[in-house]
Design an enzyme around this catalytic site. Structure first.
Site, short mmCIF file in Angstrom:
data_model
loop_
_atom_site.label_atom_id
_atom_site.label_comp_id
_atom_site.label_asym_id
_atom_site.label_seq_id
_atom_site.Cartn_x
_atom_site.Cartn_y
_atom_site.Cartn_z
CG ASN A 198 -1.86 1.14 1.29
OD1 ASN A 198 -1.81 2.05 0.45
ND2 ASN A 198 -2.74 1.14 2.28
CD GLU A 243 -8.84 -0.72 4.17
OE1 GLU A 243 -9.03 -0.06 3.15
OE2 GLU A 243 -8.53 -0.21 5.26
CG HIS A 286 -13.01 3.96 3.47
ND1 HIS A 286 -13.75 4.89 4.18
CD2 HIS A 286 -11.72 4.29 3.67
CE1 HIS A 286 -12.94 5.74 4.78
NE2 HIS A 286 -11.70 5.41 4.48
NE ARG A 323 -6.38 1.66 0.18
CZ ARG A 323 -6.38 2.99 0.12
NH1 ARG A 323 -5.26 3.64 -0.13
NH2 ARG A 323 -7.48 3.67 0.30
NE ARG A 355 -10.76 13.19 3.32
CZ ARG A 355 -10.46 11.89 3.47
NH1 ARG A 355 -11.32 11.05 3.99
NH2 ARG A 355 -9.29 11.46 3.06
#
Ligand code: AMP
Length: 397
Positions: free
Chosen positions: A7, A384, A180, A91, A241
Site C-alpha cells: 500500500n 484491507e 474504502h 492497493r 473532512r
C-alpha cells in the site's frame, strides 16, 4: 502460497507478507519519509521484535529493494528467497470508470491507473510507482491491482449520478465512486457469513468509522449506495473532512476570505470535520475527553458526527427497504462502545436492540445486538490487507 501486499502513499509504503494457507501475517512493516531526509523502514516479523532500519530511500524503487532485503535478512527475515512470494497485491485508490473488480496488472491497466491521476492525485501516482518498483525488483511475478473504488462501481445510476449537466459525466467521468471499497466489500461479506445471512439477498449497512469515515449499503454483497463521492470528501463528518455540505458555502467563504479553490479544498479536507468544529483534535478520543470535561464545541462536534451517521443509516435502510445487519468497523467503530450504543439507541424504529454486555468489547468480531433485535448488529474488524491478498490469490491461483 505467500502473497505480498503493498500500500503505497506519496512518501510511505506499507507492506504485509501473508501466508494464504492459514491467512497468517508472516511479516509486516512500513517505510516512511520516502524521498525526504530521515527515511526509515520499520520491519515486524511475526513472533519477533521489530527492527528499525534507517536508510536513505530517495524513491519507492529503493524502498521496495529494502523491504525485499528485510524479508530475506538472515536475522529478521522470514523467507529464503523471493521465489517464495507467489504474487503481489497492490492497493490502488482510483480505477475510474474502467475497473469494477481487481485485475492482474499489464501495460493497459497501468495506463488506466495513469489516466486516473487527476481523480486520485495524491494516491494514484504513488500506487503506480509501487507497482513499477515491484515489477523491477521481482521481474515476471504477477502484480494485482485492487481498487478502492471497485466496490462502489456496482452502484446503480440513481445512486452514482450527480444532478449536474450530463455533459460533465460524459466529458470528465464526474460521478460518485465511493472509497474504502476494499473495507466495505470485506466487512459486508464477513457480516453475511458471520450472521448466517442469505448471501444473495442480505441487506447490510457497513459503518467504516475511522479518521476517514464512510458508510455503505449493499444487497447480497453488491453495493447499492455509499457515502463518499467523486473524492473521499463527501458523506459523513470525519476527523478532518467536512463531509456533505452546501457547495455555495465554498463560494461564500472564498469571497469573504480571499481564498482560491485549492486553499478552500485544503480547509475542507484537512481542517474541518470534528477537528474544525471542536478546535480540539481530529482524534475522537481527545474530542470525547474534551466533551466529557465540559467543552461545548467538542460536545456539539460529536453530536453532529453521530447524528450524520444515524441519518445515513436511516437513508440506507430506506434505500434498501429494510436492513438485516449493521456492521461497525475501523478505529471508532471497533473501539468506541459508547459511540456504537449512541448510534444504536436512535435505531429502535428499525427494531435494533443493543446488548450492553456484548457491546462491551473492542476490536473483536462479535454480534452486539440482543437475540430479539430485528437487525443483527455487529462489530467486525476490517482487514484491507487480507482482502487484497484474497483477491490477489483468486486471480493468480
Ligand atoms: P482509523 O482511521 O481506522 O485508524 O481510526 C482512527 C480513529 O479511531 C482515531 O480518530 C481514533 O481517535 C479513533 N479511536 C481509536 N480508539 C478509540 C476509542 N476507544 N474511542 C473513540 N475513538 C477511538
Amino acid at each position: 502460497m505467500k502473497i505480498l501486499v503493498i500500500n503505497c502513499g506519496s512518501s510511505s509504503l506499507k507492506y504485509q507478507l501473508i501466508d494464504m494457507n492459514d491467512e497468517s501475517v508472516i511479516a509486516k512493516g512500513l517505510c516512511e519519509r520516502i524521498g525526504i531526509a530521515g527515511s526509515m523502514l520499520t520491519h515486524s516479523p511475526a513472533g519477533k521484535g521489530k527492527v528499525v532500519i534507517e536508510k536513505d530511500m530517495p524513491n519507492h524503487q529503493v524502498a521496495i529493494e529494502l523491504v525485499m532485503a528485510a524479508l530475506q535478512d538472515a536475522d529478521h527475515g522470514v523467507i529464503k528467497s523471493t521465489d517464495e512470494i507467489s504474487a503481489i497485491g497492490h492497493r490502488v485508490l482510483h480505477g475510474g470508470m474502467k475497473f469494477y473488480k481487481s485485475i492482474v496488472v499489464n501495460e493497459e491497466v497501468k495506463e488506466v491507473i495513469r489516466e486516473c491521476f487527476d481523480l486520485g492525485p495524491l494516491h494514484n501516482p504513488a500506487n503506480l510507482m509501487g507497482i513499477e518498483a515491484c515489477e523491477a525488483a521481482m521481474p515476471g511475478k504477477p502484480n494485482v491491482a485492487v481498487f478502492d473504488t471497485a466496490f462502489g462501481m456496482n452502484m446503480p445510476a440513481k445512486a452514482y449520478k450527480y444532478a449536474i449537466p450530463e455533459e460533465y459525466y460524459e466529458k470528465y467521468s464526474i460521478r460518485r465512486y465511493g472509497f474504502h471499497g476494499t473495507s466495505h466489500n470485506f466487512v459486508s461479506g464477513e457480516a453475511i457469513k458471520f450472521a448466517g445471512l442469505d448471501p444473495e439477498n442480505a441487506k447490510v449497512i457497513v459503518c467504516h468509522l475511522g479518521n476517514g469515515a464512510s458508510i455503505s449499503a449493499s444487497i447480497g454483497g453488491k453495493c447499492v449506495d455509499t457515502s463518499m463521492g467523486l473524492t473521499p470528501l463527501e458523506g459523513l463528518i470525519m476527523g478532518t473532512r467536512s463531509g456533505d455540505l452546501d457547495p455555495a458555502v465554498l463560494q461564500f467563504i472564498m469571497n469573504k476570505e480571499g481564498l482560491d479553490v485549492n486553499q478552500m479544498l485544503n480547509i475542507l479536507n484537512k481542517k474541518s470535520g470534528v477537528l474544525g468544529m471542536s478546535g480540539v483534535s481530529s482524534d475522537f478520543r481527545d474530542v470525547g475527553k474534551a466533551a466529557d470535561e465540559g467543552n461545548e464545541r467538542a460536545a456539539v462536534a460529536l453530536d453532529a458526527y453521530f447524528y450524520r451517521v444515524i441519518k445515513y443509516i436511516g437513508a440506507y435502510a430506506a434505500a434498501m427497504n429494510g436492513v438485516d445487519a449493521i456492521a461497525f468497523t475501523a478505529g471508532v467503530g471497533e473501539n468506541d462502545k459508547a459511540g456504537r450504543k449512541r448510534i444504536c439507541e436512535s435505531l429502535t424504529y428499525l427494531g435494533v436492540e443493543i446488548d450492553d454486555e456484548a457491546n462491551d468489547i473492542r476490536g473483536e468480531k462479535r454480534i452486539i445486538s440482543t437475540p430479539n433485535s430485528k437487525v443483527k448488529v455487529m462489530l467486525l474488524p476490517t482487514n484491507e490487507e487480507l482482502a487484497i491478498a484474497r483477491d490477489t490469490l483468486a486471480l493468480v491461483k
